[in-house]
Design a protein around this motif. Sequence first.
Motif, PDB file in Angstrom:
ATOM      1  N   GLU A 518       0.816  -1.220   0.000  1.00  0.00           N
ATOM      2  CA  GLU A 518       0.000   0.000   0.000  1.00  0.00           C
ATOM      3  C   GLU A 518       0.847   1.266   0.000  1.00  0.00           C
ATOM      4  O   GLU A 518       0.559   2.222  -0.722  1.00  0.00           O
ATOM      5  CB  GLU A 518      -0.924  -0.012   1.216  1.00  0.00           C
ATOM      6  CG  GLU A 518      -1.979   1.079   1.203  1.00  0.00           C
ATOM      7  CD  GLU A 518      -2.989   0.921   2.338  1.00  0.00           C
ATOM      8  OE1 GLU A 518      -3.909   1.750   2.407  1.00  0.00           O
ATOM      9  OE2 GLU A 518      -2.844  -0.027   3.138  1.00  0.00           O
ATOM     10  N   ARG A 602       1.474  -2.288  -5.203  1.00  0.00           N
ATOM     11  CA  ARG A 602       0.426  -2.377  -4.197  1.00  0.00           C
ATOM     12  C   ARG A 602      -0.562  -3.505  -4.457  1.00  0.00           C
ATOM     13  O   ARG A 602      -1.415  -3.784  -3.627  1.00  0.00           O
ATOM     14  CB  ARG A 602      -0.343  -1.046  -4.116  1.00  0.00           C
ATOM     15  CG  ARG A 602       0.555   0.157  -3.898  1.00  0.00           C
ATOM     16  CD  ARG A 602      -0.267   1.400  -3.665  1.00  0.00           C
ATOM     17  NE  ARG A 602       0.561   2.598  -3.610  1.00  0.00           N
ATOM     18  CZ  ARG A 602       0.202   3.720  -3.035  1.00  0.00           C
ATOM     19  NH1 ARG A 602      -0.983   3.797  -2.442  1.00  0.00           N
ATOM     20  NH2 ARG A 602       0.996   4.768  -3.036  1.00  0.00           N
ATOM     21  N   LEU A 605      -6.003  -2.835  -6.790  1.00  0.00           N
ATOM     22  CA  LEU A 605      -6.663  -1.710  -6.128  1.00  0.00           C
ATOM     23  C   LEU A 605      -8.065  -1.536  -6.696  1.00  0.00           C
ATOM     24  O   LEU A 605      -8.264  -1.517  -7.914  1.00  0.00           O
ATOM     25  CB  LEU A 605      -5.866  -0.416  -6.332  1.00  0.00           C
ATOM     26  CG  LEU A 605      -4.436  -0.387  -5.770  1.00  0.00           C
ATOM     27  CD1 LEU A 605      -3.799   0.974  -6.025  1.00  0.00           C
ATOM     28  CD2 LEU A 605      -4.433  -0.694  -4.278  1.00  0.00           C
ATOM     29  N   LYS A 608     -12.378   2.433  -4.712  1.00  0.00           N
ATOM     30  CA  LYS A 608     -12.399   3.158  -3.446  1.00  0.00           C
ATOM     31  C   LYS A 608     -11.006   3.536  -2.974  1.00  0.00           C
ATOM     32  O   LYS A 608     -10.842   4.444  -2.159  1.00  0.00           O
ATOM     33  CB  LYS A 608     -13.090   2.322  -2.374  1.00  0.00           C
ATOM     34  CG  LYS A 608     -12.337   1.040  -2.014  1.00  0.00           C
ATOM     35  CD  LYS A 608     -13.071   0.251  -0.943  1.00  0.00           C
ATOM     36  CE  LYS A 608     -12.300  -1.024  -0.565  1.00  0.00           C
ATOM     37  NZ  LYS A 608     -12.992  -1.805   0.479  1.00  0.00           N
ATOM     38  N   HIS A 609      -9.956   2.846  -3.505  1.00  0.00           N
ATOM     39  CA  HIS A 609      -8.596   3.115  -3.072  1.00  0.00           C
ATOM     40  C   HIS A 609      -7.971   4.297  -3.804  1.00  0.00           C
ATOM     41  O   HIS A 609      -6.991   4.869  -3.314  1.00  0.00           O
ATOM     42  CB  HIS A 609      -7.713   1.889  -3.293  1.00  0.00           C
ATOM     43  CG  HIS A 609      -8.093   0.712  -2.449  1.00  0.00           C
ATOM     44  ND1 HIS A 609      -8.190  -0.566  -2.959  1.00  0.00           N
ATOM     45  CD2 HIS A 609      -8.437   0.619  -1.144  1.00  0.00           C
ATOM     46  CE1 HIS A 609      -8.552  -1.402  -1.996  1.00  0.00           C
ATOM     47  NE2 HIS A 609      -8.709  -0.692  -0.890  1.00  0.00           N
TER      48      HIS A 609
END
Length: 826
Positions: A518, A602, A605, A608-609
């Motif tokens: 992340e 990450r 995704l 919403k990310h």
Amino acid sequence: MTSRVRIVITCLVVTAVLVAGVGAIFGVRDGDLGQFGLLICLITLAHLFGLRMRVGSTTIDVDWGEAALIVGFILVPVSWIPAAAGIGVLLAKPVVSLISGNRTSPMETVRAAASLTLSAALAALVVWAGGVAVVPMSAQAAAVVVLAALIYLLSSAVLLAVHLAVRDGQNMIGVVWQALRGTPVMIVGNVALGLVAVRLWGSSWLWVLPPLLWLLHQLYVHRVHEDEERRTWRAFALASRSLHRLDELAVAQEGLQAARSLFPVRAVELTVLGSQTRYRSGLRTGEEVLVESVSETPPADAGRAAPAVTRVLEVAGGRVGVLTLRLLRQRAWGPNDQHRLAVFGDALAAALHDAATHSALRELRERTMYESHHDPLTRLLNRDALMDRGDAVLRGLDARIPVALLLLDMDHFKEVNDTLGHLAGDELLQTAASRLSADVGHGELLARLGGDEFALLVTDLPGLSAEHDEADRLSAANLVAQRRARMLTAALASPTEVAGVTLSAEVSVGVAVATAGEFDLTELLRRADVALYQAKESGSRVAAYDPHRDRTSTDRLALVAELRAALAADDQLHLVMQPAVELDTGAPSGVEALIRWHHPRRGLLLPKHFVRAVEASDLLGRFTRHVLDQALTLAAQWQREGLDVPVAVNLSPRSLLDPQLPNDVDELLRRHGIPAAKLVLEITETVVLSPLPITDQVLRELRGLGVRFAVDDFGTGFSSLTFLTRIAVDELKVDRTFVGRMAESRQAAAIVQAVVDLGRQLGLRVVAEGVETADQRIALRRLGCDAGQGFYFSHPLPADEITEALHTLSRAARPVRPLRARPHPA
């Protein structure tokens, strides 16, 4: 002389005496003592005029024994040959020793005589077994005699190799090979001279043999010297090349091995003055090198009578070491060996000097590298090392694994420095670092960031498995990380004495938890610093990162930069498609395009990310166009395959502030050949609540193109119904939160019913989101809802699977039997 050597020599002598004695007895009737004496003289002369040749760590005699042996077959019975050979060697060896100055011990003389006696016995056995008369010498007899001479040569070489293997530990096969490889011309000459002597024996041409013998002897001398010179230079070349090492131990190993191959030694010792280390290698240890300190007691065999030669190793006038050669015998060392040692010693000294220089440079480089990555006071990793290694660790982990960064800061540390002095403060920091290091476990990186701040990166957080939701896993990991932080504060709070005062190192800890893919370590450290400030502000000692109290997040900026690269790469942003289904027939009524970002670091995704970051950046236009382009590309494919299904795309509220949007939509529809009515733009209530002129203009132009509008997540906003009269929409989508609670909540069911009734009154199509069970479908159909979308019908599918799924839904579509009205209880 060792007991094993004595045993071997004794066995040889006893066997040789028995063989010679038995042979002499069997030849008494046919033998002539005069001829026997003549043969002994010939064998003695053959050994007197021999040559010496270096083989391995020793020297061997190369003589005219084969020629004398061949002549002996015509002089005496074959059974007398072994005795004649043994007596001739016993007479010749002392004379050779006296003339050459290389004194040979009586035991060595006896051993050589016994070996050649046995070799001559084997040669005699070959002639006897051949069963041919050697007088006169026929071609067949000559072949047998030559074979016997070769057997004599091979057996004498083998017996010598066995003796050297027992006495000096030399390789037996290697000795035989070196002895035979260096004398092929001599072997042929010996055999030829013997055959010529037999042929001319008793004739007037016998005088030819002395000058022929002299010529062959000169040839042999030249040949031996040439071969020895060639082998010496080859050995020096190999030795010099092998010394090119950058490590002292490797140079010592190669040097000891080279010395053993170049000189007649029993053992070699090399003392390196710089490291005060002694390296030893002997014939008994094979290739093994023994390493010991110079300060230790001398080796057990240092005081023995074994002769030794010492060479001081110097480079540019400075001593680097001492090379000691323990010889097999004093007489084995000659002037040529001294010259070789001088040249070899210089090469070894240069190699040791180069290795020492390289070692010093390597240590300096390693020390510099260590100091550049470690804090000089606590010897922990410094900030730069933590950032480099931490990011490398995060990249090597599964992007879904939770990790935590704990930032520790000592409370009231300035007071310690001001009251007790900086030395006391340093001592307190060292104590804290020692306690933290003792508590660091597997999967953790500890560093001192500077001042009184320490950081601990934890990558092995026990918690929930990957089957659980990400939010649940992060929540569980957060609890574990906070518990770990409290353990550290308790360990540091244990009293310690500093400058004669008992202190307790109290610390505050900020905890930041995220998945490995992340954030990078810079963002984790920033979040931990925010949490640390919260811990100090609240006085709670330990605090976890609270995004609501963080107004300086850089994650959004990082996401925008990474999204820019993703749009340029064109291989990270992909669509998944979820069909909507008519509740009456089960036929597909539309497909919603959902964006996914396969981030290289990450992981996967969801919108919403990253959607919020996109909406706040200047990339929104490019992003919207990218999604529309991919969606219409799929719609064109469905159209070519006969599927008349519209595609829906979610539109950001900010996109309606872009006057270029209608032109982009029109251009994409034309390029893909898609009718405008097949494109559904999903907007939220907040969009239509914004009575801005630009918004109304963009909506009117889009409506003028013929595209359709759907209101997404209807019922969740704080809106009035007046927007339905201001903006023409075609579809209402009931939010999944109401659909999911219909069964247990009368209020949720009433809201769904109200939306369905509103849509029917306004002539709008109503689609229920989040349909996951058959009961929900039946209930929605009973309420009059037009269509449904959710896992019950299909999960979101990749672009390469959605076409087949639409075909399957179309083939399976059929009218559903009308529902009967449920009777009311009386």
